[in-house]
Design a protein around this motif. Structure first.
Motif, short mmCIF file in Angstrom:
data_model
loop_
_atom_site.label_atom_id
_atom_site.label_comp_id
_atom_site.label_asym_id
_atom_site.label_seq_id
_atom_site.Cartn_x
_atom_site.Cartn_y
_atom_site.Cartn_z
N VAL A 1 -2.57 19.34 31.78
CA VAL A 1 -3.45 19.10 30.73
C VAL A 1 -3.09 17.96 30.08
O VAL A 1 -1.97 17.66 29.72
CB VAL A 1 -3.33 20.37 29.86
CG1 VAL A 1 -4.21 20.03 28.46
CG2 VAL A 1 -3.80 21.57 30.25
N ASP A 2 -4.07 16.93 29.97
CA ASP A 2 -3.81 15.58 29.44
C ASP A 2 -2.69 15.01 30.12
O ASP A 2 -1.77 14.23 29.45
CB ASP A 2 -3.47 15.86 27.87
CG ASP A 2 -4.68 16.16 27.21
OD1 ASP A 2 -5.71 15.99 27.68
OD2 ASP A 2 -4.66 16.82 26.17
N ASN A 3 -2.49 15.15 31.46
CA ASN A 3 -1.61 14.46 32.38
C ASN A 3 -0.03 14.76 32.09
O ASN A 3 0.99 14.35 32.50
CB ASN A 3 -1.54 12.95 32.31
CG ASN A 3 -1.00 12.42 33.68
OD1 ASN A 3 -1.46 12.94 34.72
ND2 ASN A 3 -0.16 11.33 33.49
N LYS A 4 -0.11 16.16 31.29
CA LYS A 4 1.24 16.68 30.93
C LYS A 4 1.52 17.97 31.41
O LYS A 4 0.32 18.70 31.77
CB LYS A 4 1.38 16.66 29.62
CG LYS A 4 1.48 15.40 28.76
CD LYS A 4 2.94 14.85 28.97
CE LYS A 4 2.92 13.51 28.01
NZ LYS A 4 4.18 12.90 28.14
N ASN A 5 2.56 18.75 31.61
CA ASN A 5 2.75 20.06 32.01
C ASN A 5 2.17 21.13 31.16
O ASN A 5 2.92 20.84 29.80
CB ASN A 5 4.27 20.29 32.38
CG ASN A 5 5.26 20.26 31.36
OD1 ASN A 5 5.16 19.02 30.50
ND2 ASN A 5 6.03 21.01 31.05
N LYS A 6 1.52 21.84 31.28
CA LYS A 6 0.70 22.76 30.45
C LYS A 6 1.51 23.99 29.89
O LYS A 6 1.50 24.44 28.78
CB LYS A 6 -0.51 23.18 31.08
CG LYS A 6 -1.27 24.51 30.32
CD LYS A 6 -2.18 24.87 31.11
CE LYS A 6 -3.22 26.07 30.46
NZ LYS A 6 -4.23 26.80 31.37
N ARG A 7 2.54 24.46 30.87
CA ARG A 7 3.20 25.30 30.49
C ARG A 7 4.77 24.94 30.82
O ARG A 7 5.05 23.92 31.32
CB ARG A 7 3.10 26.76 31.42
CG ARG A 7 1.34 27.26 31.33
CD ARG A 7 1.37 28.44 32.06
NE ARG A 7 1.27 28.30 33.36
CZ ARG A 7 1.40 29.51 34.17
NH1 ARG A 7 1.17 30.66 33.67
NH2 ARG A 7 1.19 29.37 35.55
N MET A 8 5.77 25.99 30.46
CA MET A 8 7.11 25.78 30.72
C MET A 8 7.42 25.72 32.00
O MET A 8 6.84 26.33 33.16
CB MET A 8 7.91 26.94 29.97
CG MET A 8 8.16 26.82 28.36
SD MET A 8 9.18 27.92 27.65
CE MET A 8 8.21 29.34 28.08
N VAL A 9 8.53 24.87 32.48
CA VAL A 9 9.07 24.71 33.95
C VAL A 9 10.11 25.76 34.05
O VAL A 9 11.33 25.22 33.30
CB VAL A 9 8.83 23.42 34.29
CG1 VAL A 9 9.34 23.15 35.79
CG2 VAL A 9 7.47 22.76 34.24
N ARG A 10 10.09 26.58 34.96
CA ARG A 10 11.45 27.35 35.07
C ARG A 10 11.69 27.40 36.77
O ARG A 10 11.07 27.16 37.58
CB ARG A 10 11.44 28.74 34.57
CG ARG A 10 11.14 28.78 33.17
CD ARG A 10 11.03 30.45 32.75
NE ARG A 10 10.89 30.43 31.39
CZ ARG A 10 11.96 30.25 30.31
NH1 ARG A 10 13.20 30.51 30.84
NH2 ARG A 10 11.83 30.77 28.98
N CYS A 11 13.10 27.62 36.79
CA CYS A 11 13.58 28.05 38.26
C CYS A 11 12.73 28.96 38.91
O CYS A 11 12.57 30.09 38.28
CB CYS A 11 14.96 28.38 38.28
SG CYS A 11 15.66 28.62 39.76
N GLN A 12 12.40 29.03 40.14
CA GLN A 12 11.77 30.05 40.83
C GLN A 12 12.43 31.18 41.29
O GLN A 12 12.08 32.11 41.49
CB GLN A 12 10.92 29.50 41.95
CG GLN A 12 11.79 28.77 42.90
CD GLN A 12 10.69 28.44 44.08
OE1 GLN A 12 9.90 29.27 44.65
NE2 GLN A 12 11.02 27.37 44.57
N PHE A 13 13.88 31.15 41.16
CA PHE A 13 14.81 32.10 41.46
C PHE A 13 15.28 32.77 40.50
O PHE A 13 15.54 34.01 40.48
CB PHE A 13 16.01 31.41 42.46
CG PHE A 13 15.45 30.90 43.81
CD1 PHE A 13 15.01 31.85 44.80
CD2 PHE A 13 15.09 29.48 43.92
CE1 PHE A 13 14.39 31.18 45.94
CE2 PHE A 13 14.59 28.90 45.02
CZ PHE A 13 14.36 29.55 46.01
N CYS A 14 15.99 32.06 39.47
CA CYS A 14 16.58 32.72 38.36
C CYS A 14 15.89 32.63 36.98
O CYS A 14 16.53 33.15 35.99
CB CYS A 14 18.02 32.23 38.16
SG CYS A 14 18.29 30.39 37.50
N GLU A 15 14.74 31.88 36.94
CA GLU A 15 14.18 31.82 35.62
C GLU A 15 14.70 30.82 34.57
O GLU A 15 14.53 30.88 33.49
CB GLU A 15 13.75 33.17 35.25
CG GLU A 15 12.89 33.98 35.79
CD GLU A 15 11.68 33.43 35.92
OE1 GLU A 15 10.94 33.08 35.03
OE2 GLU A 15 11.04 33.55 36.98
#
Length: 121
Positions: free
Chosen positions: A12-26
């Protein structure tokens, strides 16, 4: 849906819309709206290497969507693994899985592959 457009809802607006987390341990890597999106291709080593490969041979995959982080202090949590050709690989600092992206030593810019992380509210 093509893999090229798989993550378009995360931008969104060239930025990450949501938080970014590790796909294994969160583990939280980036808060929302802290990284810019860039469509570029980069050959990142596979997270799981086959045992049958030749010694010194690294299996890679070409990825094309990255979160660009200009300042390392923007990360909530991130770790580094091996350095290869002026590039450090980014890993989860809690479970050490990765690489989730790479860091250019010369420019000091980091790139996190959208396909190697989870996006959560």
């Amino acid at each position: 849906m093509s893999s090229e457009n798989k993550f378009e809802d995360e931008v969104v607006d060239n930025k990450n819309k949501r938080m970014v987390r590790c796909q294994f341990c969160e583990s939280l890597m980036l808060r929302q709206q802290t990284a810019s999106f860039e469509k570029q291709e980069y050959d990142l080593p596979l997270m799981h290497q086959k045992n049958s490969r030749a010694p010194g041979e690294i299996e890679k995959e070409t990825l094309s969507g990255f979160w660009v982080v200009e300042d390392m202090m923007t990360f909530e949590n991130i770790g580094f693994s091996n350095t290869l050709d002026r590039t450090k690989f980014l890993i989860c600092c809690d479970c050490e899985m990765g690489p989730v992206g790479y860091h250019n030593i010369d420019t000091r810019v980091s790139y996190v592959a959208l396909s190697r992380v989870r996006h959560v509210d």
